[in-house]
Every structure is written in C-alpha cells, then in structure tokens.
Design an enzyme around this catalytic site. Structure first.
Site, PDB file in Angstrom:
ATOM      1  N   LYS A 167      28.066  37.581  -9.056  1.00 43.31           N
ATOM      2  CA  LYS A 167      29.033  37.740  -7.975  1.00 43.31           C
ATOM      3  C   LYS A 167      28.273  38.431  -6.850  1.00 43.31           C
ATOM      4  CE  LYS A 167      32.247  39.594  -5.260  1.00 43.31           C
ATOM      5  NZ  LYS A 167      31.757  39.771  -3.880  1.00 43.31           N
ATOM      6  N   HIS A 168      27.833  37.637  -5.884  1.00 42.58           N
ATOM      7  CA  HIS A 168      27.029  38.169  -4.787  1.00 42.58           C
ATOM      8  C   HIS A 168      27.935  38.614  -3.651  1.00 42.58           C
ATOM      9  CE1 HIS A 168      23.251  39.142  -3.135  1.00 42.58           C
ATOM     10  NE2 HIS A 168      22.561  38.111  -3.573  1.00 42.58           N
ATOM     11  N   ALA A 169      27.344  39.354  -2.710  1.00 42.01           N
ATOM     12  CA  ALA A 169      28.087  39.778  -1.531  1.00 42.01           C
ATOM     13  C   ALA A 169      28.561  38.555  -0.750  1.00 42.01           C
ATOM     14  CB  ALA A 169      27.206  40.648  -0.640  1.00 42.01           C
ATOM     15  N   SER A 170      29.719  38.686  -0.121  1.00 40.96           N
ATOM     16  CA  SER A 170      30.365  37.535   0.510  1.00 40.96           C
ATOM     17  C   SER A 170      29.647  37.046   1.761  1.00 40.96           C
ATOM     18  CB  SER A 170      31.818  37.872   0.855  1.00 40.96           C
ATOM     19  OG  SER A 170      32.572  38.090  -0.319  1.00 40.96           O
ATOM     20  N   SER A 199      27.757  50.469  -3.388  1.00 41.39           N
ATOM     21  CA  SER A 199      28.228  51.793  -2.991  1.00 41.39           C
ATOM     22  C   SER A 199      28.721  52.578  -4.206  1.00 41.39           C
ATOM     23  CB  SER A 199      29.365  51.660  -1.971  1.00 41.39           C
ATOM     24  OG  SER A 199      30.518  51.121  -2.585  1.00 41.39           O
ATOM     25  N   GLU A 253      23.359  50.979  -9.916  1.00 47.76           N
ATOM     26  CA  GLU A 253      22.392  51.467  -8.925  1.00 47.76           C
ATOM     27  C   GLU A 253      23.161  51.602  -7.631  1.00 47.76           C
ATOM     28  OE1 GLU A 253      20.509  51.793  -5.812  1.00 47.76           O
ATOM     29  OE2 GLU A 253      19.788  49.739  -6.109  1.00 47.76           O
ATOM     30  N   CYS A 267      18.824  51.353  -0.111  1.00 48.31           N
ATOM     31  CA  CYS A 267      19.241  52.545  -0.867  1.00 48.31           C
ATOM     32  C   CYS A 267      18.095  53.525  -1.022  1.00 48.31           C
ATOM     33  CB  CYS A 267      19.766  52.133  -2.242  1.00 48.31           C
ATOM     34  SG  CYS A 267      21.276  51.150  -2.200  1.00 48.31           S
TER      35      CYS A 267
END
Length: 465
Positions: A154-157, A207, A228, A262
């Site tokens: 599930k990757h970032a949109s 986050s 992470e 990060c």
C-alpha cells in the site's frame, strides 16, 4: 487523498487512478495466500536467481524509473537514478547473502541435536511513503521475499505509477503471480487488511501518528509490525572537527531529497568554541545550493512533494520566528508555480518554537550551541525522536561518549547518516521499533523455530517448563 500523479513542479494533475474495489482487494488477498503456499517451498537458489534478475532489470531501467520518481515527487533526477541503483544493490545483497542468514543454526543441547530454523510468516503488508518511492519498498521486499514471504504494497497515494512499476519489476524478474502485489487503495482500507487473517504482519515507514494507528490495529490482531517513523536527527560538531568539511556535509545531510528524509540531519548542535566559524561555512554552503526544475542538470533541490507539505514547512518556520528564533537565511516561500521552498537556517531557537520539537520535513536547518560534551548530548537527546545521529570529532573520548550515550538507532562519526544493506536500519523512542536491512531485517518477518531432534531414545527428559 486522490490516487494521482500531481507534478510538484507545476501543480498539474498528470494522471489519476481508481482505488481498488472491495471485490478486487479480496481477489488480491486470495492470490497472495495462494502464492505464499507455493513460494515458501521454492529453493533459496530459485529465489536468489529471481532477485538477482530484479536487480538487473532495475539497473537496465534506471533512467526511466528515475524520471518516473522525479515526475511524481520532485526529487532531482540524479538522486532518483541513484535511488534505483541502490535498489539494485539491495536485491543483489540479499540474493547473495540470504541463504546464509536463514540457514538452520545448530545449538549444543547435549546428546540430542538442537537447531534454530527461520521460516516465513506469510503475506506482509507494507505501508510505504512517497519520499523514496522505490528504495523504501525494495529494502523491505528484497529480504521479505528471499525469506519466503509474499508482499502486499500500500504505497502513498501520490506515487501510484512508481508503486505499479515495482510490481512490474518483480513480475519481470520471474516471481510468480501474487508474490508481490501493489494495492492502489486509500488509507481507509488499511484497517481491514490488518484484520484479515491472510495478512500475517505489517511494516510501515511514515509519520509517528500513522505508526501508532497501524501498531494499535495490528496489536489487536496480535500481528508483528516493524515501524520506521519520523526523525529529528542531531548533527553534532565539536572543535576538533574539520569545520569546512562538516559544513559541506551538513548542507548535503539537511537538503538530501529536497530535505524530505527521515534520516536527514535536522538539528545542528555545535560547540560554542566552533559555532561562529561553522555558521559562516554552513550559511555559505546552504546559500550556494540551486533550487529549480529537478529534471535539469545542476539543480540541487527540487520542489517539496505536495502543496500541503510546502505550506506546513512555511508555517513551522514562520511560527518559530514569531516565537523568537533567528532567521539566518531563506525562510520565504518562492514565487511562481510548484511547491518550492528555499534552503533555510534558523538559530537561537527557543523551546516554545514549533521547530524545537517538531520534525520539519523540508530544507530547514536548526542551529544550536552547546557549552561542552555533556550539553551536546543533552541537546541531542532532548527530542521525542531517536532515529539517526551524526557526530564530528577527532577526540576518541568524545567519540565513545557520543556512540554510547546518544539515544538513536544509528550514530555515524565524521559522516552523514545513510542506509546501507549491510547495516541494520531503524530507531528508538517515537522513531519506531524493529530493524530493516542486514541480517536483523530479514529476521523481522520469520518464525524463529526451535527444533529438537532425538536420534536415539533418551535416558531422561529435559525439565518441563
């Protein structure tokens, strides 16, 4: 948030995607379950051959994949191509070393034979961010697949094309259908996946609030997680350091990936005897960085990934200055289209300023002065985060204290923090738990099974629990 490619350079929506329907999610979950039953039985040699092939595909396709990442999230093209090359490296690393990392280990238990086996768990759900669209995924997927697990991404949109490209790489490398699948879904669908018994574990990079949410849901289902999360890494400079070299590295460490990392250095803690000179060098290095179209040669910093990220960084800087921080350079939104923000330095930051506690996810450096080693360590640890740390000193005593007393998952001496397949990667405190990479990373998602083999009938038995 729509699943779409939106150019950070112009703000233009380039391509949109429909989220999977519940029926389509169900099909992919069942496909993963079926794939696991066969993939776990493949030999390490078969997996290694396919993983090496994935690395070869990445190397051959690095320019196209690099352009795709730059288009979707704005990192410079040179850094994007380097990211693809690093993904190829992690594939080669685990193709070469996974068999040894997972080999059964003998244990002396007397007359019987004791062994420790490392067996796969099943489908691992990876919830990944946009800032390193390929690397964040491959550093999870290479060890997970080599261990015999299967992956659900599930990757970032805002990086859907990068997400689909990763699935394509593994398919072209020869991994069977269902061994690695991209799920184009919103965050609202994650809870249902964590509840599903066909999902064995989860890993998230993102986050702290996102990590807390996933850990809570997975915990209710008694599922293993690796998190992470955010970071506010200290970069400590002592008088014995080469201040010019430290300043050059400091600018790179703060502005890598347009400041959206990060493990980017964020809090620069300088001994008072070196502070004035370091600040002069640091300002010169930061002001020399070129901001512009990330596709162009010579550009050091592209746009931030989204308008909301740019606006949040700008708000954090503005409120910190209002609270009493000194604006050394930068600090003003750039005119024109796109989500650009200049290299910025804040100094004399009071504890009441947002930048003192919050992670600033953009090219904003925070300067602090320390009176001695004790004060530098105090400032470094005065954070909710504990991901990476960089210390600059030639004094062996100072080095030993920093390595043992800084509360972080990583400490780099006279170098900037980076991820490396040979070293474990992860943090403490609100930066998360668990480790990626190295042998520790491949062991996160396995069943560590104790095996007792009695070749002849025993005269006695080991004491029961």
């Amino acid at each position: 948030m729509p699943i779409a490619t939106i150019s950070p350079v112009t703000g233009e929506t380039l391509r949109t995607f429909d989220a999977l329907t519940p029926e389509q999610i169900e099909q992919k979950l069942q496909r993963a379950a079926n794939a696991f039953r066969s993939h776990r039985r493949t030999s390490m040699a078969e997996r290694a051959e396919r993983m090496r092939r994935a690395g070869e595909i990445l190397e051959a396709d690095k320019d196209r994949l690099g352009r795709l990442m730059t288009t979707e999230m704005g990192k410079t093209l040179a850094s994007a191509v380097a990211e693809v090359e690093k993904c190829a490296w992690v594939c080669r690393h685990y193709a070469e070393h996974a068999a040894g990392m997972l080999a059964p280990r003998p244990v002396d238990v007397g007359k019987a034979r004791g062994e420790i086996h490392f067996l796969p768990l099943g489908a691992v759900l990876a919830i990944m961010p946009w800032n390193f669209p390929l690397w964040q995924v491959f550093r999870f997927a290479a060890p997970a697949l080599m261990a015999g697990n299967v992956g659900l991404l599930k990757h970032a949109s805002n990086v859907p094309q990068s997400a689909l490209a990763i699935e394509d790489v593994f398919a072209r490398a020869g991994f069977a259908e269902g061994v690695f699948q991209t799920l184009l879904i919103g965050s609202d669908a994650v809870g249902g996946l964590l509840d599903d018994p066909r999902v064995a574990a989860a890993t998230l990079t993102g986050s702290t609030p996102a990590g807390q949410s996933v850990a809570e849901r997975a915990g209710r289902n008694l599922k293993k997680t690796v998190l992470e999360l955010g970071g506010s890494d200290p970069f400590i400079v002592m008088p014995s350091a080469d201040l010019r070299a430290a300043a050059r590295t400091a600018a790179k460490a703060r502005c890598i990936n347009n400041g959206q990392s990060c493990i980017a250095a964020k809090r620069f803690i300088v001994h008072q005897d070196a502070a004035d000179e370091f600040e002069r060098h640091f300002v010169r290095e930061m002001e020399a960085l070129r901001v512009g179209d990330p596709m162009q040669d010579g550009v050091d910093i592209g746009p931030l990934a989204t308008a909301s990220i740019r606006d949040e960084v700008d708000e954090q800087v503005r409120r910190s200055v209002e609270a009493g921080a000194r604006l050394v350079t930068g600090g003003k939104r750039m005119d024109g289209p796109g989500f650009f923000y200049p290299p910025t330095i804040l100094a004399d930051i009071p504890e009441s300023a947002p930048a003192y506690r919050e992670e600033v996810f953009g090219p904003v450096a925070l300067l602090f002065r320390a009176t001695d080693v004790d004060d530098a360590i105090r400032l470094a640890n005065d954070s909710d985060f504990g991901l990476g740390s960089s210390v600059w000193t030639t004094d062996e005593g100072e080095r030993a204290r920093f390595v043992t007393e800084i509360e972080a998952g990583m400490t780099f001496v006279n170098a900037m923090v980076s991820s490396d397949p040979r070293l474990p990667f992860g943090g403490v405190k609100q930066s998360g738990y668990g480790r990626e990479l190295a042998e520790f990373g491949i062991h996160e998602f396995v069943n560590v099974k104790s095996v007792w083999i009695q070749e002849t009938p025993p005269d006695d038995h080991p004491a029961a629990e």
